[in-house]
Design an enzyme around this catalytic site. Structure first.
Site, mmCIF file in Angstrom:
data_model
loop_
_atom_site.group_PDB
_atom_site.id
_atom_site.type_symbol
_atom_site.label_atom_id
_atom_site.label_comp_id
_atom_site.label_asym_id
_atom_site.label_seq_id
_atom_site.Cartn_x
_atom_site.Cartn_y
_atom_site.Cartn_z
ATOM 1 N N GLU A 127 0.856 -1.196 0.000
ATOM 2 C CA GLU A 127 0.000 0.000 0.000
ATOM 3 C C GLU A 127 0.887 1.239 0.000
ATOM 4 O O GLU A 127 2.084 1.143 0.302
ATOM 5 C CB GLU A 127 -0.890 -0.010 1.249
ATOM 6 C CG GLU A 127 -1.802 -1.207 1.280
ATOM 7 C CD GLU A 127 -2.860 -1.129 2.380
ATOM 8 O OE1 GLU A 127 -2.882 -0.135 3.139
ATOM 9 O OE2 GLU A 127 -3.666 -2.071 2.449
ATOM 10 N N ILE A 157 1.140 -2.994 -8.068
ATOM 11 C CA ILE A 157 0.602 -4.345 -8.232
ATOM 12 C C ILE A 157 0.916 -4.872 -9.642
ATOM 13 O O ILE A 157 0.403 -4.351 -10.648
ATOM 14 C CB ILE A 157 -0.923 -4.363 -7.954
ATOM 15 C CG1 ILE A 157 -1.180 -3.829 -6.529
ATOM 16 C CG2 ILE A 157 -1.497 -5.759 -8.153
ATOM 17 C CD1 ILE A 157 -0.398 -4.535 -5.412
ATOM 18 N N THR A 158 1.743 -5.903 -9.682
ATOM 19 C CA THR A 158 2.137 -6.501 -10.969
ATOM 20 C C THR A 158 0.904 -7.101 -11.647
ATOM 21 O O THR A 158 0.126 -7.811 -10.997
ATOM 22 C CB THR A 158 3.223 -7.575 -10.751
ATOM 23 O OG1 THR A 158 4.355 -6.945 -10.156
ATOM 24 C CG2 THR A 158 3.631 -8.238 -12.063
ATOM 25 N N GLN A 278 43.866 -7.935 -17.999
ATOM 26 C CA GLN A 278 43.530 -8.682 -16.790
ATOM 27 C C GLN A 278 42.402 -8.012 -15.979
ATOM 28 O O GLN A 278 41.601 -8.699 -15.345
ATOM 29 C CB GLN A 278 44.779 -8.839 -15.910
ATOM 30 C CG GLN A 278 44.636 -9.967 -14.925
ATOM 31 C CD GLN A 278 45.892 -10.164 -14.091
ATOM 32 O OE1 GLN A 278 46.418 -9.220 -13.506
ATOM 33 N NE2 GLN A 278 46.382 -11.379 -14.048
ATOM 34 N N GLN A 335 30.171 -1.469 -17.591
ATOM 35 C CA GLN A 335 31.571 -1.017 -17.498
ATOM 36 C C GLN A 335 32.400 -1.625 -18.624
ATOM 37 O O GLN A 335 33.205 -0.947 -19.268
ATOM 38 C CB GLN A 335 32.137 -1.420 -16.128
ATOM 39 C CG GLN A 335 33.445 -0.746 -15.770
ATOM 40 C CD GLN A 335 33.268 0.760 -15.581
ATOM 41 O OE1 GLN A 335 32.180 1.229 -15.264
ATOM 42 N NE2 GLN A 335 34.326 1.510 -15.826
ATOM 43 N N GLU A 362 9.329 -8.247 -3.696
ATOM 44 C CA GLU A 362 9.296 -9.470 -2.862
ATOM 45 C C GLU A 362 10.275 -9.374 -1.686
ATOM 46 O O GLU A 362 10.923 -10.351 -1.312
ATOM 47 C CB GLU A 362 9.524 -10.720 -3.708
ATOM 48 C CG GLU A 362 8.377 -10.910 -4.675
ATOM 49 C CD GLU A 362 8.119 -12.349 -5.048
ATOM 50 O OE1 GLU A 362 8.428 -13.255 -4.255
ATOM 51 O OE2 GLU A 362 7.578 -12.553 -6.145
HETATM 52 C C1 LIG Z 1 7.886 -3.089 -10.315
HETATM 53 C C2 LIG Z 1 7.319 -3.457 -8.974
HETATM 54 C C3 LIG Z 1 6.455 -4.547 -8.875
HETATM 55 C C4 LIG Z 1 5.888 -4.877 -7.636
HETATM 56 N N1 LIG Z 1 4.953 -5.876 -7.573
HETATM 57 C C5 LIG Z 1 4.243 -6.035 -6.427
HETATM 58 C C6 LIG Z 1 3.104 -6.898 -6.390
HETATM 59 O O1 LIG Z 1 2.748 -7.566 -7.385
HETATM 60 N N2 LIG Z 1 2.400 -6.991 -5.235
HETATM 61 C C7 LIG Z 1 2.739 -6.287 -4.124
HETATM 62 O O2 LIG Z 1 2.051 -6.410 -3.110
HETATM 63 N N3 LIG Z 1 3.814 -5.447 -4.121
HETATM 64 C C8 LIG Z 1 4.567 -5.307 -5.245
HETATM 65 N N4 LIG Z 1 5.630 -4.438 -5.273
HETATM 66 C C9 LIG Z 1 5.970 -3.699 -4.062
HETATM 67 C C10 LIG Z 1 7.307 -4.098 -3.440
HETATM 68 O O3 LIG Z 1 7.220 -5.354 -2.832
HETATM 69 C C11 LIG Z 1 7.676 -2.964 -2.462
HETATM 70 O O4 LIG Z 1 8.033 -1.837 -3.251
HETATM 71 C C12 LIG Z 1 8.784 -3.345 -1.525
HETATM 72 O O5 LIG Z 1 8.342 -4.346 -0.641
HETATM 73 C C13 LIG Z 1 9.309 -2.164 -0.720
HETATM 74 O O6 LIG Z 1 8.260 -1.381 -0.187
HETATM 75 P P1 LIG Z 1 8.296 0.198 -0.413
HETATM 76 O O7 LIG Z 1 8.481 0.438 -1.860
HETATM 77 O O8 LIG Z 1 7.109 0.786 0.243
HETATM 78 O O9 LIG Z 1 9.617 0.688 0.322
HETATM 79 P P2 LIG Z 1 9.779 1.007 1.878
HETATM 80 O O10 LIG Z 1 9.280 -0.122 2.695
HETATM 81 O O11 LIG Z 1 9.261 2.370 2.154
HETATM 82 O O12 LIG Z 1 11.361 1.022 2.016
HETATM 83 C C14 LIG Z 1 12.145 2.145 1.619
HETATM 84 C C15 LIG Z 1 13.608 1.802 1.936
HETATM 85 O O13 LIG Z 1 13.749 1.587 3.360
HETATM 86 C C16 LIG Z 1 14.302 0.307 3.588
HETATM 87 N N5 LIG Z 1 13.719 -0.211 4.825
HETATM 88 C C17 LIG Z 1 12.405 -0.302 5.184
HETATM 89 N N6 LIG Z 1 12.278 -0.845 6.396
HETATM 90 C C18 LIG Z 1 13.541 -1.142 6.823
HETATM 91 C C19 LIG Z 1 14.070 -1.752 8.005
HETATM 92 N N7 LIG Z 1 13.300 -2.190 8.983
HETATM 93 N N8 LIG Z 1 15.414 -1.886 8.091
HETATM 94 C C20 LIG Z 1 16.227 -1.467 7.099
HETATM 95 N N9 LIG Z 1 15.786 -0.892 5.962
HETATM 96 C C21 LIG Z 1 14.457 -0.740 5.826
HETATM 97 C C22 LIG Z 1 13.923 -0.523 2.367
HETATM 98 O O14 LIG Z 1 14.788 -1.614 2.208
HETATM 99 C C23 LIG Z 1 14.064 0.515 1.270
HETATM 100 O O15 LIG Z 1 15.419 0.632 0.921
HETATM 101 C C24 LIG Z 1 6.241 -4.127 -6.484
HETATM 102 C C25 LIG Z 1 7.139 -3.056 -6.596
HETATM 103 C C26 LIG Z 1 7.651 -2.702 -7.811
HETATM 104 C C27 LIG Z 1 8.549 -1.496 -7.892
#
Ligand SMILES: Cc1cc2nc3c(=O)[nH]c(=O)nc-3n(C[C@H](O)[C@H](O)[C@H](O)COP(=O)(O)OP(=O)(O)OC[C@H]3O[C@@H](n4cnc5c(N)ncnc54)[C@H](O)[C@@H]3O)c2cc1C
Length: 410
Positions: A127, A157-158, A278, A335, A362
């Protein structure tokens, strides 16, 4: 006994997927990426030859291959184009919870739809304000008589713009954190709104959409499993799909490495092919090691699943290592191409953009490390013997002693 030889059936599937990637995916991959073309023609063909939905049990009309077989397909199709494989493979993420815990009626109806026609389904967890921190989701499902009424929004959402049905996670108990989340099957025609299609950095042939539910009513029997079991189901599903994501990362990494090797033999600087230097050889040597290591981790995570053992930590090792390796290898491939690597006309530019998502969806690489740290610092009792019937997910997500509360999961 440890034996890294694929069975004849597994090798056949791998060959089938490789041929499909060569003949159907590679010829259009760069064009589809450029234009953001949704690969409907490829979905139709992949469905016809059995390169989709292969984890659906035979009882519901599927062919149910084991995970080690499935990830052979996923590596090869992703080698063709990981954006197209994300489109083809997303069904297994969405129907995973249904296979794990759905009622017979739900499975017959909704798995049956996928078997009968080349339809898509989506997994709706994320969300706007709940990404890694799944438990903070705000979508609600309120029971009213023999229906649930859903309200809320999901992002990223994919296949969201094309899905026939959705697996949707929603709060059924707002006060209970992750223990108040339930999973539902929501048919598109129940009134799901597709709000927008995202314009992405990479995997541009895949569809990523924001969707919402505004008083969407579904029959109460569309609940998957028990009320408030949704978080556990989501985590169990991700344990099962992360080996495949790792294999997809291997596919990208391998493609980037192959392009880099070919280019390094052709490009002449200082009077010799750059492969003679290398500094270039060492980059290629590291690529080869990391592809091999990432693949072995993905295979191990899949084999544990096939043996009915807990694979939570190995799935996270595999997903984290393979994703980071794909990003590094794609970066080094650019690179090796020098300035040409930065130009869209050359193939590694796309792979560099595609690789990035492997560290994000994921469960980000940070979230995988969080799982690995937790499992390493506070290993579960007899974890390697526990069955994969749900105990694994429960232990990794319930915060049961000796595990601390996991703040994040997706
Ligand atoms: C192309 C694409 C396809 C996707 N497909 C789906 C799908 O089909 N269904 C679905 O439900 N979701 C989907 N997602 C969502 C995806 O799983 C989320 O984007 C992901 O889980 C991260 O959530 P966020 O983007 O809200 O980032 P955030 O949770 O806001 O995280 C932001 C940053 O903070 C870091 N972070 C957050 N919490 C912590 C913590 N406790 N410790 C250390 N670092 C932390 C994260 O690693 C990240 O670097 C998709 C996303 C994309 C971009």
């Amino acid at each position: 006994m440890v034996d890294f030889t694929l069975t004849a059936e597994q090798q056949d599937l791998r060959d089938l997927a490789h041929d499909f990637a060569v003949k159907e995916i590679r010829p259009v991959a760069w064009e589809y990426d450029k234009n953001g073309t949704f690969p409907e023609d490829i979905i139709q063909k992949a469905w016809e030859v059995g390169l989709m939905n292969y984890y659906i049990p035979e009882a519901y009309g599927g062919t149910r291959v084991d995970s080690l077989s499935g990830i052979q397909i996923e590596e090869e199709l992703s080698w063709g184009c990981s954006g197209i494989q994300t489109t083809l493979g997303c069904n297994s993420l969405a129907y995973g919870p249904l296979v794990l815990a759905g009622s017979e009626e739900l499975k017959k109806e909704y798995l049956g739809r996928l078997v009968e026609a080349p339809l898509l389904c989506s997994f709706c967890l994320t969300e706007p304000d709940a990404g890694s921190d799944v438990a903070s989701m705000r979508t609600t499902a309120v029971k009213k008589g023999d229906k649930y009424v859903l309200n809320g929004s999901k992002v990223f959402i994919t296949n969201g713009g094309y899905a026939n049905w959705y697996t949707v996670y929603a709060k059924t108990d707002k006060e209970a954190g992750r223990r108040g989340i339930s999973a539902f099957v929501v048919p598109r025609d129940a009134g799901v709104t597709v709000d927008k299609k995202e314009d992405k950095l990479g995997q541009r042939a895949s569809n990523t959409a924001a969707i919402s539910f505004n008083d969407v009513e579904i029959p109460a029997d569309h609940l998957i499993g028990q009320e408030n079991q949704g978080f556990k189901l989501a985590m169990m599903t991700l344990d099962r799909t992360r080996p495949g994501v790792a294999a997809m990362a291997v596919g990208i990494a391998r493609a980037a490495m192959e392009f880099a090797i070919d280019y390094s033999k052709e490009r002449v600087q200082f009077g010799v092919p750059i492969a003679m230097h290398q500094g270039i050889q060492f980059m290629i040597a590291d690529m080869a090691t990391e592809v091999e290591a990432a693949r072995l981790l993905a295979w191990k995570a899949a084999v544990l699943l096939d043996q009915g053992k807990d694979n939570t930590i190995v799935s996270s090792h595999a997903k984290r290592f393979a994703a980071d390796a794909a990003m590094k290898i794609a970066t080094d491939a650019v690179q090796i191409y020098g300035g040409y690597g930065f130009i869209k006309e050359y193939p590694v530019e796309k792979l560099f953009r595609d690789a990035k998502i492997m560290q994000l969806y994921e469960g980000t690489s940070q979230i995988q490390r969080l799982v690995i740290a937790r499992e390493t610092l506070l290993p579960r009792r007899a974890s390697s013997d526990s069955s994969s019937n749900g105990d694994s997910a429960a232990a990794s997500t319930n915060g049961a002693e000796p595990h601390p509360e996991p703040a994040t999961a997706n």
